[in-house]
Motif scaffolding. Structure first.
Motif, PDB file in Angstrom:
ATOM      1  N   VAL A  28      43.520  -4.934  27.269  1.00  0.00           N
ATOM      2  CA  VAL A  28      42.301  -4.115  27.351  1.00  0.00           C
ATOM      3  C   VAL A  28      42.609  -2.668  26.972  1.00  0.00           C
ATOM      4  CG1 VAL A  28      40.585  -3.127  28.926  1.00  0.00           C
ATOM      5  CG2 VAL A  28      41.087  -5.576  29.011  1.00  0.00           C
ATOM      6  N   LEU A  29      43.752  -2.152  27.436  1.00  0.00           N
ATOM      7  CA  LEU A  29      44.141  -0.782  27.084  1.00  0.00           C
ATOM      8  C   LEU A  29      44.363  -0.646  25.580  1.00  0.00           C
ATOM      9  CD1 LEU A  29      46.599   0.053  30.015  1.00  0.00           C
ATOM     10  CD2 LEU A  29      44.271   0.916  29.678  1.00  0.00           C
ATOM     11  N   LEU A  30      44.988  -1.645  24.972  1.00  0.00           N
ATOM     12  CA  LEU A  30      45.168  -1.625  23.520  1.00  0.00           C
ATOM     13  C   LEU A  30      43.820  -1.696  22.808  1.00  0.00           C
ATOM     14  CD1 LEU A  30      48.264  -3.987  23.084  1.00  0.00           C
ATOM     15  CD2 LEU A  30      48.202  -1.491  22.844  1.00  0.00           C
ATOM     16  N   ALA A  31      42.895  -2.479  23.370  1.00  0.00           N
ATOM     17  CA  ALA A  31      41.564  -2.584  22.774  1.00  0.00           C
ATOM     18  C   ALA A  31      40.840  -1.243  22.835  1.00  0.00           C
ATOM     19  CB  ALA A  31      40.748  -3.645  23.500  1.00  0.00           C
ATOM     20  N   ALA A  32      40.975  -0.534  23.965  1.00  0.00           N
ATOM     21  CA  ALA A  32      40.337   0.782  24.094  1.00  0.00           C
ATOM     22  C   ALA A  32      40.865   1.745  23.037  1.00  0.00           C
ATOM     23  CB  ALA A  32      40.584   1.342  25.498  1.00  0.00           C
ATOM     24  N   LEU A  33      42.176   1.708  22.836  1.00  0.00           N
ATOM     25  CA  LEU A  33      42.780   2.548  21.807  1.00  0.00           C
ATOM     26  C   LEU A  33      42.279   2.147  20.423  1.00  0.00           C
ATOM     27  CD1 LEU A  33      44.817   4.744  21.035  1.00  0.00           C
ATOM     28  CD2 LEU A  33      46.600   2.966  20.983  1.00  0.00           C
ATOM     29  N   GLY A  34      42.160   0.848  20.193  1.00  0.00           N
ATOM     30  CA  GLY A  34      41.680   0.367  18.905  1.00  0.00           C
ATOM     31  C   GLY A  34      40.244   0.742  18.641  1.00  0.00           C
ATOM     32  N   VAL A  35      39.388   0.606  19.655  1.00  0.00           N
ATOM     33  CA  VAL A  35      37.973   0.986  19.507  1.00  0.00           C
ATOM     34  C   VAL A  35      37.852   2.475  19.221  1.00  0.00           C
ATOM     35  CG1 VAL A  35      35.777   1.201  20.725  1.00  0.00           C
ATOM     36  CG2 VAL A  35      37.090  -0.923  20.903  1.00  0.00           C
ATOM     37  N   PHE A  36      38.644   3.284  19.952  1.00  0.00           N
ATOM     38  CA  PHE A  36      38.613   4.735  19.770  1.00  0.00           C
ATOM     39  C   PHE A  36      39.082   5.123  18.374  1.00  0.00           C
ATOM     40  CE2 PHE A  36      40.657   8.920  20.034  1.00  0.00           C
ATOM     41  CZ  PHE A  36      39.605   9.681  20.533  1.00  0.00           C
ATOM     42  N   SER A  37      40.107   4.419  17.867  1.00  0.00           N
ATOM     43  CA  SER A  37      40.691   4.763  16.570  1.00  0.00           C
ATOM     44  C   SER A  37      39.843   4.302  15.393  1.00  0.00           C
ATOM     45  CB  SER A  37      42.100   4.161  16.445  1.00  0.00           C
ATOM     46  OG  SER A  37      42.944   4.615  17.486  1.00  0.00           O
ATOM     47  N   THR A  38      39.242   3.119  15.524  1.00  0.00           N
ATOM     48  CA  THR A  38      38.522   2.532  14.387  1.00  0.00           C
ATOM     49  C   THR A  38      37.020   2.760  14.422  1.00  0.00           C
ATOM     50  OG1 THR A  38      38.221   0.381  15.495  1.00  0.00           O
ATOM     51  CG2 THR A  38      40.274   0.723  14.265  1.00  0.00           C
ATOM     52  N   GLY A  39      36.484   3.033  15.609  1.00  0.00           N
ATOM     53  CA  GLY A  39      35.037   3.198  15.724  1.00  0.00           C
ATOM     54  C   GLY A  39      34.282   1.889  15.583  1.00  0.00           C
TER      55      GLY A  39
END
Length: 217
Positions: free
Chosen positions: A163-174
């Motif tokens: 989930v933490l990696l997903a949050a980073l991914g969502v933040f980075s990719t939009g």
């Protein structure tokens, strides 16, 4: 699983009154942790639109229910504990299927979750599950019922990291695709854990039946 998981000495842990008392205290602690985190994550998941948080919240709910079942059967005969593990394994499998379904719905809707909420709640959930993991560590090689409790928590720790990696991914990719990917991973963990638990529970029930047949002959 292997003989180490199903060995005679490991299975009899649940028959020791002292170990039962210790295990009950551990189960009450992790039950409380999971119930509180379910409430926190379900609210955060609905507020942020994160399917991985919703999946993790339902996982907390399922774990709390499973720990409650474990509390009921502690000290009972191995056959009852194995049957309880079968119920928990089936619950985990249903959870995995549900997550896959809700993930498909979010794909079709094109939901963009809130990355900051995902990260903050994901970190809180990771701390809660790490504590549960530590509490259950000594019971990881017990019977199917005890092993199922540990596997649930192990999956939760891995899921929280995802989930933490997903949050980073969502933040980075939009985009919401990292959130979708993590939800699928959580579903896969639930299905894999369910398979392990069900296989061991069935093996324990068969071993008991074989022993009964030999004793009767």
């Amino acid at each position: 699983m292997g003989t180490h998981c199903c060995g005679h000495q490991e299975q009899n842990i649940g028959d020791d009154p002292r170990e039962q008392a210790i295990y009950r205290r551990v189960l009450w602690a992790v039950l409380t942790i999971n119930a509180v985190m379910f409430i926190v994550e379900i609210g955060a998941g609905l507020m942020s639109g994160s399917v991985s948080l919703l999946a993790d919240a339902l996982d907390f709910f399922g774990d709390a229910a499973n720990y409650a079942i474990s509390l009921i059967v502690v000290g009972m005969a191995l056959s009852y504990r194995a049957r309880a593990a079968l119920i928990k394994g089936a619950t985990m499998a249903l959870f995995g299927v549900w997550v896959l379904g809700i993930t498909l719905w979010h794909i079709l809707e094109g939901t963009l979750p809130g990355a900051m909420t995902m990260g903050g709640i994901g970190m809180t959930a990771l701390i809660a599950n790490a504590l549960s993991f530590w509490l259950l560590w000594r019971h990881r090689d017990g019977d199917a019922n005890m092993r199922s409790a540990w596997i649930c928590t192990r999956n939760d720790v891995l899921g929280n990291l995802a989930v933490l990696l997903a949050a980073l991914g969502v933040f980075s990719t939009g985009t919401g695709w990292p959130d979708i990917a993590v939800a699928i991973i959580i579903a896969a963990l639930a299905l894999q854990g369910a398979t392990i638990i069900i296989r061991q529970a069935i093996a324990e029930l068969r071993a008991k039946d074989n022993f009964a047949e030999i004793s009767a002959s």
